[in-house]
Design an enzyme around this catalytic site. Sequence first.
Site, PDB file in Angstrom:
ATOM      1  N   ALA A 143     -30.174  11.763  21.829  1.00  0.00           N
ATOM      2  CA  ALA A 143     -28.601  12.399  22.283  1.00  0.00           C
ATOM      3  C   ALA A 143     -29.454  13.080  20.292  1.00  0.00           C
ATOM      4  CB  ALA A 143     -27.864  12.247  21.290  1.00  0.00           C
ATOM      5  N   GLY A 195     -31.869  14.424  11.610  1.00  0.00           N
ATOM      6  CA  GLY A 195     -32.565  12.865  11.133  1.00  0.00           C
ATOM      7  C   GLY A 195     -33.724  12.302  12.396  1.00  0.00           C
ATOM      8  N   HIS A 196     -33.544  11.857  13.297  1.00  0.00           N
ATOM      9  CA  HIS A 196     -34.704  11.256  13.813  1.00  0.00           C
ATOM     10  C   HIS A 196     -36.332  12.110  13.735  1.00  0.00           C
ATOM     11  CE1 HIS A 196     -31.270  10.509  16.528  1.00  0.00           C
ATOM     12  NE2 HIS A 196     -31.162   9.572  17.011  1.00  0.00           N
ATOM     13  N   MET A 250     -26.199  13.584   9.237  1.00  0.00           N
ATOM     14  CA  MET A 250     -26.376  14.064  11.102  1.00  0.00           C
ATOM     15  C   MET A 250     -26.229  12.678  11.505  1.00  0.00           C
ATOM     16  SD  MET A 250     -29.689  16.705  10.741  1.00  0.00           S
ATOM     17  CE  MET A 250     -29.069  17.986   9.887  1.00  0.00           C
ATOM     18  N   GLN A 285     -31.463   5.968   6.622  1.00  0.00           N
ATOM     19  CA  GLN A 285     -30.605   5.152   5.349  1.00  0.00           C
ATOM     20  C   GLN A 285     -29.279   4.681   5.886  1.00  0.00           C
ATOM     21  OE1 GLN A 285     -30.563   5.932   0.967  1.00  0.00           O
ATOM     22  NE2 GLN A 285     -28.759   5.430   1.457  1.00  0.00           N
ATOM     23  N   LYS A 286     -28.572   5.876   6.555  1.00  0.00           N
ATOM     24  CA  LYS A 286     -27.297   6.047   7.111  1.00  0.00           C
ATOM     25  C   LYS A 286     -26.940   4.774   7.830  1.00  0.00           C
ATOM     26  CE  LYS A 286     -25.726   8.120  11.008  1.00  0.00           C
ATOM     27  NZ  LYS A 286     -24.302   7.235  11.331  1.00  0.00           N
ATOM     28  N   ASP A 287     -27.543   4.479   8.714  1.00  0.00           N
ATOM     29  CA  ASP A 287     -27.132   2.746   9.309  1.00  0.00           C
ATOM     30  C   ASP A 287     -27.106   2.066   8.384  1.00  0.00           C
ATOM     31  OD1 ASP A 287     -25.978   3.675  11.353  1.00  0.00           O
ATOM     32  OD2 ASP A 287     -27.869   4.953  12.215  1.00  0.00           O
ATOM     33  N   MET A 335     -31.356   6.084  20.527  1.00  0.00           N
ATOM     34  CA  MET A 335     -30.774   6.038  21.594  1.00  0.00           C
ATOM     35  C   MET A 335     -30.419   7.163  22.344  1.00  0.00           C
ATOM     36  SD  MET A 335     -27.782   3.179  21.539  1.00  0.00           S
ATOM     37  CE  MET A 335     -26.359   4.027  20.061  1.00  0.00           C
TER      38      MET A 335
END
Length: 281
Positions: free
Chosen positions: A32, A36-37, A185, A149-151, A30
Amino acid sequence: MIIYKKVIDISLSLENCRKLNAQIGFVPTMGALHNGHISLLEMSKKQNQLTVCSIFVNPTQFNDKADFEKYPTTIEADIAALESVGCDVLFLPSVEEIYPDKNSLAHYNLGSLETVLEGKYRPGHFQGVCQVVDRLLSIIQPSAIYLGQKDYQQCMVLQKLIQLKNYNTQLIVCPTLRENSGLAMSSRNIRLSDSGKVAAIAIYNSLLFIKENIARLPLVDLKNQVETSLLQQGFSAVDYVEICDAASLETITDYTPTTSTVVLVAAFIEGVRLIDNMVIS
Ligand code: PAF
């Protein structure tokens, strides 16, 4: 990097790549973008001939209108970051391209995944995530999709979507990237003040605390202790501190070292909702 805004244009271009047997890796975002991305894009680049990133702030996954309106957008910096990591294609669609018929949004049978944790506190959120990712997968038809993995729960939901819709796509879950402080992040961190960022480290420390004490203390006491400590350290509200079976996301009441376990936290600081998790194998 080529930027496509229309479904018809990206579809034609990717069809030509598939004819040449190119493996396509896909990183949905999304925007920003943060490191991490970038780590997801790097992994996709290593494993595929072509890497596609999408930037689309999906309105159907926000159960809170104010949260949607406040979602950070940094498109110029995002394009520069994608160029520098060597992303091949950026898909930057409008709402009309993704949802040509807003009155016929699909519904997915996600079972209990939809009603626990994030599902409980953000009703409808995972239906929205499935709607957009289903549409993106049908357009891009990647060999692999890369998620962080954060999500944790989102990864499980999207694995279920891939099964339900029989997509020929492998889901690759990449490790959570953290600041040196331990803070996971997240695009939402932009909205925190410097002191908020320091206070927010308490989430990571809570996960470590549970990991260190899980075999020693009753789980219910651990969860209560962590919740109280987050509130004392500057968090204004805690949606949940949960200890779950890592495969089913069912809450566990007793820890068994032989079962993979995941600790998940969602809490608010400076009006920003942060989530984090840690798998204890
Ligand atoms: O994790 C996100 O950024 C979003 O939920 C996703 C997967 C891009 C769908 O909008």
